[in-house]
Scaffold this motif. Structure first.
Motif, mmCIF file in Angstrom:
data_model
loop_
_atom_site.group_PDB
_atom_site.id
_atom_site.type_symbol
_atom_site.label_atom_id
_atom_site.label_comp_id
_atom_site.label_asym_id
_atom_site.label_seq_id
_atom_site.Cartn_x
_atom_site.Cartn_y
_atom_site.Cartn_z
ATOM 1 N N GLY A 83 0.817 -1.210 0.000
ATOM 2 C CA GLY A 83 0.000 0.000 0.000
ATOM 3 C C GLY A 83 0.847 1.255 0.000
ATOM 4 O O GLY A 83 0.465 2.273 -0.594
ATOM 5 N N ARG A 84 2.003 1.167 0.621
ATOM 6 C CA ARG A 84 2.935 2.318 0.698
ATOM 7 C C ARG A 84 3.457 2.715 -0.674
ATOM 8 O O ARG A 84 3.732 3.900 -0.915
ATOM 9 N N VAL A 85 3.601 1.762 -1.596
ATOM 10 C CA VAL A 85 4.115 2.065 -2.935
ATOM 11 C C VAL A 85 3.003 2.020 -3.979
ATOM 12 O O VAL A 85 3.282 2.024 -5.181
ATOM 13 N N SER A 86 1.754 1.940 -3.514
ATOM 14 C CA SER A 86 0.626 1.869 -4.448
ATOM 15 C C SER A 86 0.508 3.151 -5.268
ATOM 16 O O SER A 86 0.811 4.254 -4.793
ATOM 17 N N SER A 87 0.032 2.995 -6.500
ATOM 18 C CA SER A 87 -0.200 4.155 -7.365
ATOM 19 C C SER A 87 -1.510 4.849 -7.016
ATOM 20 O O SER A 87 -1.763 5.972 -7.474
ATOM 21 N N ASN A 88 -2.343 4.171 -6.202
ATOM 22 C CA ASN A 88 -3.600 4.774 -5.764
ATOM 23 C C ASN A 88 -3.322 5.755 -4.626
ATOM 24 O O ASN A 88 -2.864 5.347 -3.551
ATOM 25 N N PRO A 89 -3.599 7.051 -4.813
ATOM 26 C CA PRO A 89 -3.240 8.037 -3.773
ATOM 27 C C PRO A 89 -3.994 7.833 -2.464
ATOM 28 O O PRO A 89 -3.457 8.122 -1.385
ATOM 29 N N ILE A 90 -5.238 7.335 -2.530
ATOM 30 C CA ILE A 90 -6.007 7.124 -1.300
ATOM 31 C C ILE A 90 -5.383 6.016 -0.464
ATOM 32 O O ILE A 90 -5.146 6.172 0.739
ATOM 33 N N ILE A 91 -5.101 4.869 -1.111
ATOM 34 C CA ILE A 91 -4.466 3.748 -0.393
ATOM 35 C C ILE A 91 -3.097 4.154 0.133
ATOM 36 O O ILE A 91 -2.747 3.855 1.287
ATOM 37 N N ARG A 92 -2.329 4.824 -0.704
ATOM 38 C CA ARG A 92 -0.978 5.222 -0.300
ATOM 39 C C ARG A 92 -1.009 6.158 0.911
ATOM 40 O O ARG A 92 -0.254 5.985 1.872
ATOM 41 N N ASN A 93 -1.879 7.149 0.901
ATOM 42 C CA ASN A 93 -1.925 8.117 1.999
ATOM 43 C C ASN A 93 -2.500 7.513 3.270
ATOM 44 O O ASN A 93 -2.052 7.853 4.376
ATOM 45 N N LEU A 94 -3.482 6.628 3.147
ATOM 46 C CA LEU A 94 -3.999 5.944 4.332
ATOM 47 C C LEU A 94 -2.909 5.083 4.971
ATOM 48 O O LEU A 94 -2.776 5.033 6.202
ATOM 49 N N THR A 95 -2.132 4.397 4.126
ATOM 50 C CA THR A 95 -1.040 3.557 4.642
ATOM 51 C C THR A 95 0.024 4.395 5.328
ATOM 52 O O THR A 95 0.498 4.051 6.424
ATOM 53 N N ILE A 96 0.394 5.504 4.701
ATOM 54 C CA ILE A 96 1.407 6.386 5.294
ATOM 55 C C ILE A 96 0.909 6.942 6.627
ATOM 56 O O ILE A 96 1.666 7.033 7.604
ATOM 57 N N THR A 97 -0.376 7.292 6.685
ATOM 58 C CA THR A 97 -0.947 7.817 7.924
ATOM 59 C C THR A 97 -0.828 6.800 9.055
ATOM 60 O O THR A 97 -0.410 7.137 10.176
ATOM 61 N N TYR A 98 -1.174 5.544 8.757
ATOM 62 C CA TYR A 98 -1.092 4.504 9.780
ATOM 63 C C TYR A 98 0.350 4.297 10.237
ATOM 64 O O TYR A 98 0.632 4.231 11.445
#
Length: 266
Positions: A83-98
């Motif tokens: 999720g951290r390297v996902s191209s989907n900005p929503i998944i990526r940002n949620l993962t980074i937040t966690y």
């Protein structure tokens, strides 16, 4: 004037001997000496032997919590890493937040929060009584959620260490993005991050001592309970230290052997 050959060779031999002494793993020999000294005390002194047997009762729980937590943390960390390297900005940002949230809070605070706030909250959401989830299970859940965030960063670094050309070559062969990730990128990334994952396993083994605050009867908790009745602080905590030192040293040697085997095959 003739020069004797022994006058030339001897200094070289002396220098080589000094070099060999310097290159010896003195740190390992010193730690091994400490372990041997304590082992002799345990075998020859009934008091030390009794304390050793008492702490030994918590060894199984310590190893169980470590093994189960690390396996699930690996799975959770891999999901977060992807999720951290996902191209989907929503998944990526949620993962980074966690990940940033977990890394920004002390581990002991997180263990309390997850065990006594998060787990009961989810239990009530599913209609389960709070006492149905054991303290050991809560400790494992806490360690998985915490170490998953740290392992996610390891996987992220491993994935990003693989050149983009590898993915492009896989895509040119007709693979989807997911297939390229799982069949081409991840196997190489996992090989690259094995030393870091090994370090996290050793760190997790040591951090299982923190779950003693929950009352889980692992080695540290057993030692604390023993001290509360015997008041033998020095002997108990020296032996407890010996346990952890021995386990981390053995685990470190095993991981180094595995890494050499994997490196040789690679």
């Amino acid at each position: 004037m003739a020069v004797d050959q022994d006058q030339i060779i001897t200094p070289k031999r002396e220098f080589a001997g000094r070099s060999n002494l310097v290159d010896l793993p003195w740190w390992f020999l010193i730690i091994l000496g400490i372990i041997v000294f304590m082992a002799i005390r345990i075998m020859t002194d009934p008091l030390h032997q009794g304390i050793f047997n008492t702490i030994l009762q918590g060894l199984g729980t310590t190893l169980y919590v470590t093994a189960v937590s690390f396996v699930f943390a690996l799975i959770f960390g891999l999901i977060l890493g992807l999720g951290r390297v996902s191209s989907n900005p929503i998944i990526r940002n949620l993962t980074i937040t966690y990940i940033e949230f977990i890394r920004g809070v002390p581990m002991l605070v997180l263990i309390f929060t997850i065990s006594f706030a998060v787990v009961p909250l989810f239990a009530r959401s599913f209609g389960l009584p709070n006492n149905t989830i054991s303290l050991t299970t809560r400790a494992i859940i806490a360690l998985v959620l915490i170490y998953g965030a740290y392992i996610a960063e390891i996987f992220r670094a491993g994935i990003e260490s693989i050149s983009r050309g590898q993915s492009e070559a896989a895509r040119s062969l007709g693979m989807t993005r997911a297939q390229a990730m799982f069949y081409v990128i991840l196997p190489q990334a996992v090989r690259n991050v094995m030393p870091a994952l090994g370090n996290d396993l050793i760190a997790l083994l040591k951090d299982t001592s923190l779950v003693s605050v929950l009352g889980v009867r692992e080695m540290t908790q057993v030692a604390r309970l023993s001290v509360s009745t015997t008041f033998r602080y020095e002997e108990t905590y020296f032996i407890l230290t010996l346990f952890y030192l021995s386990m981390t040293l053995v685990l470190s040697l095993i991981l180094q052997w595995i890494q050499r085997r994997v490196g040789a095959r690679g």
